[in-house]
Design a protein around this motif. Structure first.
Motif, PDB file in Angstrom:
ATOM      1  N   PRO A  20      -3.704  14.466   1.462  1.00 36.69           N
ATOM      2  CA  PRO A  20      -3.654  13.377   2.431  1.00 36.69           C
ATOM      3  C   PRO A  20      -4.726  12.354   2.086  1.00 36.69           C
ATOM      4  N   VAL A  21      -4.443  11.089   2.325  1.00 31.76           N
ATOM      5  CA  VAL A  21      -5.420  10.052   2.016  1.00 31.76           C
ATOM      6  C   VAL A  21      -5.519   9.057   3.167  1.00 31.76           C
ATOM      7  N   LEU A  22      -6.583   8.302   3.112  1.00 31.58           N
ATOM      8  CA  LEU A  22      -6.796   7.179   4.022  1.00 31.58           C
ATOM      9  C   LEU A  22      -6.463   5.902   3.262  1.00 31.58           C
ATOM     10  N   TYR A  23      -5.518   5.162   3.776  1.00 36.01           N
ATOM     11  CA  TYR A  23      -5.021   3.952   3.120  1.00 36.01           C
ATOM     12  C   TYR A  23      -5.652   2.736   3.756  1.00 36.01           C
ATOM     13  N   HIS A  24      -6.112   1.817   2.904  1.00 39.12           N
ATOM     14  CA  HIS A  24      -6.674   0.568   3.431  1.00 39.12           C
ATOM     15  C   HIS A  24      -6.237  -0.581   2.534  1.00 39.12           C
ATOM     16  N   ARG A  25      -5.740  -1.639   3.167  1.00 35.76           N
ATOM     17  CA  ARG A  25      -5.380  -2.854   2.428  1.00 35.76           C
ATOM     18  C   ARG A  25      -6.014  -4.052   3.096  1.00 35.76           C
TER      19      ARG A  25
ATOM     20  N   LEU B 137      -3.024   7.803 -11.144  1.00 34.83           N
ATOM     21  CA  LEU B 137      -1.771   7.367 -10.532  1.00 34.83           C
ATOM     22  C   LEU B 137      -1.587   8.111  -9.217  1.00 34.83           C
ATOM     23  N   ALA B 138      -1.350   7.366  -8.149  1.00 35.99           N
ATOM     24  CA  ALA B 138      -1.021   7.959  -6.855  1.00 35.99           C
ATOM     25  C   ALA B 138       0.441   7.665  -6.550  1.00 35.99           C
TER      26      ALA B 138
ATOM     27  N   ASP C 241      -4.704  -8.495  -0.948  1.00 38.51           N
ATOM     28  CA  ASP C 241      -4.146  -7.852  -2.136  1.00 38.51           C
ATOM     29  C   ASP C 241      -4.966  -6.648  -2.585  1.00 38.51           C
ATOM     30  N   ARG C 242      -6.046  -6.370  -1.908  1.00 39.43           N
ATOM     31  CA  ARG C 242      -6.942  -5.292  -2.311  1.00 39.43           C
ATOM     32  C   ARG C 242      -6.580  -4.008  -1.568  1.00 39.43           C
ATOM     33  N   VAL C 243      -6.231  -2.961  -2.339  1.00 41.43           N
ATOM     34  CA  VAL C 243      -5.816  -1.682  -1.761  1.00 41.43           C
ATOM     35  C   VAL C 243      -6.739  -0.576  -2.257  1.00 41.43           C
ATOM     36  N   THR C 244      -7.186   0.278  -1.348  1.00 45.10           N
ATOM     37  CA  THR C 244      -7.968   1.449  -1.713  1.00 45.10           C
ATOM     38  C   THR C 244      -7.436   2.676  -0.979  1.00 45.10           C
ATOM     39  N   LEU C 245      -7.589   3.824  -1.618  1.00 44.79           N
ATOM     40  CA  LEU C 245      -7.260   5.109  -1.022  1.00 44.79           C
ATOM     41  C   LEU C 245      -8.514   5.968  -1.039  1.00 44.79           C
TER      42      LEU C 245
END
Length: 212
Positions: free
Chosen positions: A41-46, A71-72, A49-53
């Motif tokens: 499980p991950v925490l998604y943040h956008r 690769l996710a 255009d900037r995306v981090t997990l």
């Protein structure tokens, strides 16, 4: 990922929807030519255009030592499509297929070992998922909980590119797509009904006059 143009999407809002529905990913790294895979499980943040997990491994997981390219993969709904549903099944000699939505996120993996970083990941994951099961567990910054952090290694994936494949019968005439939607709506599967909604949205968008 094989990505025919008809099924390709790079819409950030579609990526948001995938993670809002299910943030359990497959994380792939390669070291010395050998792939290593974890399911997490991950925490998604956008932010634009900037995306981090963000997420964490168990410390004994070999992937917990990895950094660099990664690769996710996040899976959306998927369901079988019977050729018997198509109105033109005889004329076109249609065959079975599978409709689905999936996203591949390519980026650079950073290990996180600071106690505050690990506490934040565990706390945020708990805050996200506990309400979904009607419970109220929370991370407490005390000795007992902090001692548990010694068993994990955190990570942050800095996403540099993502591709979404939404295979929703776009290569079929409208009548076939309508028939698939109707049959998906009649299925007991949550995935099938979710695909029906996505297919309906895509059809409606194509019918909207330019400029509306």
């Amino acid at each position: 990922m094989y990505l025919p143009r008809a099924f390709a999407s790079h819409d950030p809002a579609a990526l948001d929807a995938l993670f809002n529905a299910d943030n359990f990913i497959t994380l792939v790294t390669v070291v010395d030519g050998a792939p290593c895979v974890s399911h997490l499980p991950v925490l998604y943040h956008r932010d634009g255009d900037r995306v981090t997990l963000r997420g964490h491994w168990a410390k004994p997981n070999p992937q917990s030592t990895h950094t660099g390219p990664a690769l996710a993969i996040v899976h959306g709904p998927h369901a079988y499509v019977s050729p018997s549903w198509y109105p033109d099944k005889v004329e076109e000699h249609r065959v079975p297929t599978w409709n689905y939505v999936v996203a591949h996120l390519h980026g650079t993996l950073e290990r996180l070992t600071d106690t505050d970083d690990l506490a934040s990941i565990v706390s945020d994951l708990g805050d996200q998922h506990e309400p979904r099961v009607g419970q109220g567990w929370r991370y407490i910054d005390d000795d007992a909980h902090r001692s548990q952090l010694r068993g994990i290694v955190g990570f942050r994936l800095h996403v540099e590119r993502f591709d979404i494949k939404a295979k929703l019968s776009q290569n079929h005439p409208a009548a076939n797509r309508e028939a698939v939607i109707a049959n998906f709506e009649a299925q007991p599967s949550d995935d099938a009904r979710a695909l029906a909604r996505l297919m309906r949205d895509a059809l409606d968008a194509n019918r909207t006059p330019a400029g509306d």
